[in-house]
Design an enzyme around this catalytic site. Structure first.
Site, PDB file in Angstrom:
ATOM      1  CG  ASN A 210      -0.212  -0.149   2.519  1.00  0.00           C
ATOM      2  OD1 ASN A 210       0.578   0.713   2.895  1.00  0.00           O
ATOM      3  ND2 ASN A 210      -0.442  -1.265   3.220  1.00  0.00           N
ATOM      4  CG  ASP A 279      -6.715  -5.300   5.426  1.00  0.00           C
ATOM      5  OD1 ASP A 279      -6.232  -5.295   6.572  1.00  0.00           O
ATOM      6  OD2 ASP A 279      -7.273  -4.309   4.920  1.00  0.00           O
ATOM      7  CE  LYS A 289       8.547 -11.102 -14.886  1.00  0.00           C
ATOM      8  NZ  LYS A 289       9.421 -10.303 -15.777  1.00  0.00           N
ATOM      9  CG  PHE A 323      -2.507   5.033  13.797  1.00  0.00           C
ATOM     10  CD1 PHE A 323      -2.435   6.287  13.215  1.00  0.00           C
ATOM     11  CD2 PHE A 323      -1.872   4.829  15.008  1.00  0.00           C
ATOM     12  CE1 PHE A 323      -1.741   7.318  13.816  1.00  0.00           C
ATOM     13  CE2 PHE A 323      -1.168   5.844  15.613  1.00  0.00           C
ATOM     14  CZ  PHE A 323      -1.109   7.100  15.019  1.00  0.00           C
ATOM     15  CE  LYS A 337      -8.328  -0.946  12.963  1.00  0.00           C
ATOM     16  NZ  LYS A 337      -7.472  -0.301  11.932  1.00  0.00           N
ATOM     17  CE  LYS A 341      -9.863  -4.712  13.720  1.00  0.00           C
ATOM     18  NZ  LYS A 341      -9.710  -5.821  12.776  1.00  0.00           N
TER      19      LYS A 341
END
Length: 402
Positions: A210, A279, A289, A323, A337, A341
């Site tokens: 990301n 995730d 490859k 976060f 969250k 969590k």
């Protein structure tokens, strides 16, 4: 804010010397006592009198010109400084310092000081990208020197690119943040911070990841260390200089990060999960490859370990801070969250907001906690914001003897 702070500015030869005059002026206006050393080349651009007028102190440029016979000037200056800033720093001076060469008053003093040294390069864009310059900067970074990266823009040589000396106002701001007074409220505590992205391999040359730069996580680790904590930074792949006095554990995948955090989990007082972990990961990692094929390609994915959730199940005495990077309904998702969590706090930010989120130097966040705690922090530098967040959490946890 800089009253009584002693700052030594070392000025080397380049057209950006005129900015160094402004830097000395602004540091003096902020209350600092400033002294200046110039190289012979620097004096070709600006005369010492300009720096003398801005600093109201003698300017040094000759190792053998002892203004006070009771001391050796370059040793006295090296011992005097609380902070040394080399601005502008030429490729020549960077090379000398990287190789321990002391052939003028600037380099001699730099090798003699035990104060923090900040180097602010300024040069042609191609010089800054030269492998030799890159190698010298890396060596100095490994030796403990800090760098104020040059900004991008129109250069005196006519090129447009990275190489401009950072603006004096920005450097003064960094100096002020450096000298923020601390009473070490986290002394004796262990803080574990995760930062950056993770990478999930698809084959030997490709991976899922990301846009996280790791800057917020590194700022949180630096803040924890400045507040007195023993700090462990578990970092995904980033291009950021590690904070001083912080133990860095480099990892690649989400599972690597989870294992690294668990190694320190039992002895930690605070866990700050800043990292933007993947995730999902590939169900099958190809040993060779993957070759390009006609038509569509489908890659089967499976969930990675939910690190925050797993830590929430395991926590006993630890304060668990997560976060949440969101694009809408930031507080709503953060509260969800928090409960799901079993975290103590969630720090949420809208990554679509200008000046916030991935890759920026600034951020604005909302701290959400149990018992309907909701504290908004307006946009600020990530380093300053990290200190504010820790101070707020410490205050909220004072009844728990953190």
């Amino acid at each position: 804010m800089l009253t009584s702070k002693r700052i030594l500015v070392c000025v080397t030869g380049g057209i950006a010397v005129y900015k160094a005059v402004a830097l000395v002026s602004k540091l003096s206006q902020a209350g600092a006592e400033v002294k200046v050393i110039m190289t012979e080349s620097a004096m070709e651009f600006v005369k010492p009198l300009s720096f003398q007028a801005m600093s109201r102190n003698d300017v040094y440029f000759d190792t053998f010109d002892e203004k006070n016979s009771k001391v050796i000037a370059h040793i006295d200056l090296a011992d005097w400084a609380d902070l040394v800033i080399v601005a502008p720093a030429t490729a020549n001076t960077i090379a000398k310092l990287a190789n321990g060469i002391a052939d003028n008053m600037v380099t001699t003093t730099l090798l003699a000081t035990t104060a923090d040294v900040w180097i602010a390069p300024a040069m042609n864009v191609h010089m800054y990208d030269n492998p030799a310059v890159i190698r010298n900067i890396e060596r100095l970074s490994n030796d403990g020197y800090s760098f104020i990266e040059p900004s991008e823009g129109f250069l005196a040589c006519g090129y447009i690119g990275k190489g401009r000396l950072e603006e004096p106002e920005k450097i003064v701001k960094l100096v002020e943040e450096h000298f923020v007074p601390c009473d070490f409220p986290l002394k004796g505590k262990k803080v574990v911070v995760t930062a950056g992205p993770t990478r999930e391999k698809l084959d030997p040359v490709r991976f899922l990841t990301n846009f996280s730069s790791g800057k917020m996580g590194y700022a949180m680790a630096e803040a924890a260390s400045r507040l007195g904590a023993e700090t462990i930074l578990v970092s995904g792949p980033v291009a950021i200089e590690a904070p001083r006095n912080v133990e860095v554990v480099n990892v690649e995948s989400t599972e690597d990060m989870f294992v690294a955090v668990l190694e320190h989990f039992d002895s930690a007082s605070i866990i700050v999960k800043t990292a933007a972990v993947a995730d999902y990961k590939a169900k099958e990692i190809h040993p060779q490859k993957m070759k390009k094929k006609d038509g569509e390609v489908t890659i089967a994915l499976e969930k990675t370990t939910d690190i925050l959730s797993e830590l929430g199940k395991r926590k006993s005495h630890q304060i668990l801070v997560g976060f949440a990077a969101e694009t809408n309904d930031v507080v709503h998702y953060a509260k969800g969250k928090l409960e799901k969590k079993n975290a103590d706090y969630i720090i949420a930010n809208d990554v679509t907001e200008e000046g916030s989120g991935f890759g920026t130097e600034t951020n604005s966040v909302t701290l959400v906690g149990k018992n309907d705690i909701e504290v908004h922090f307006p946009q600020n530098s990530k380093k300053e914001l990290a200190l504010q967040l820790f101070h707020t959490i410490i205050e909220l946890e004072k009844d728990e003897a953190l």
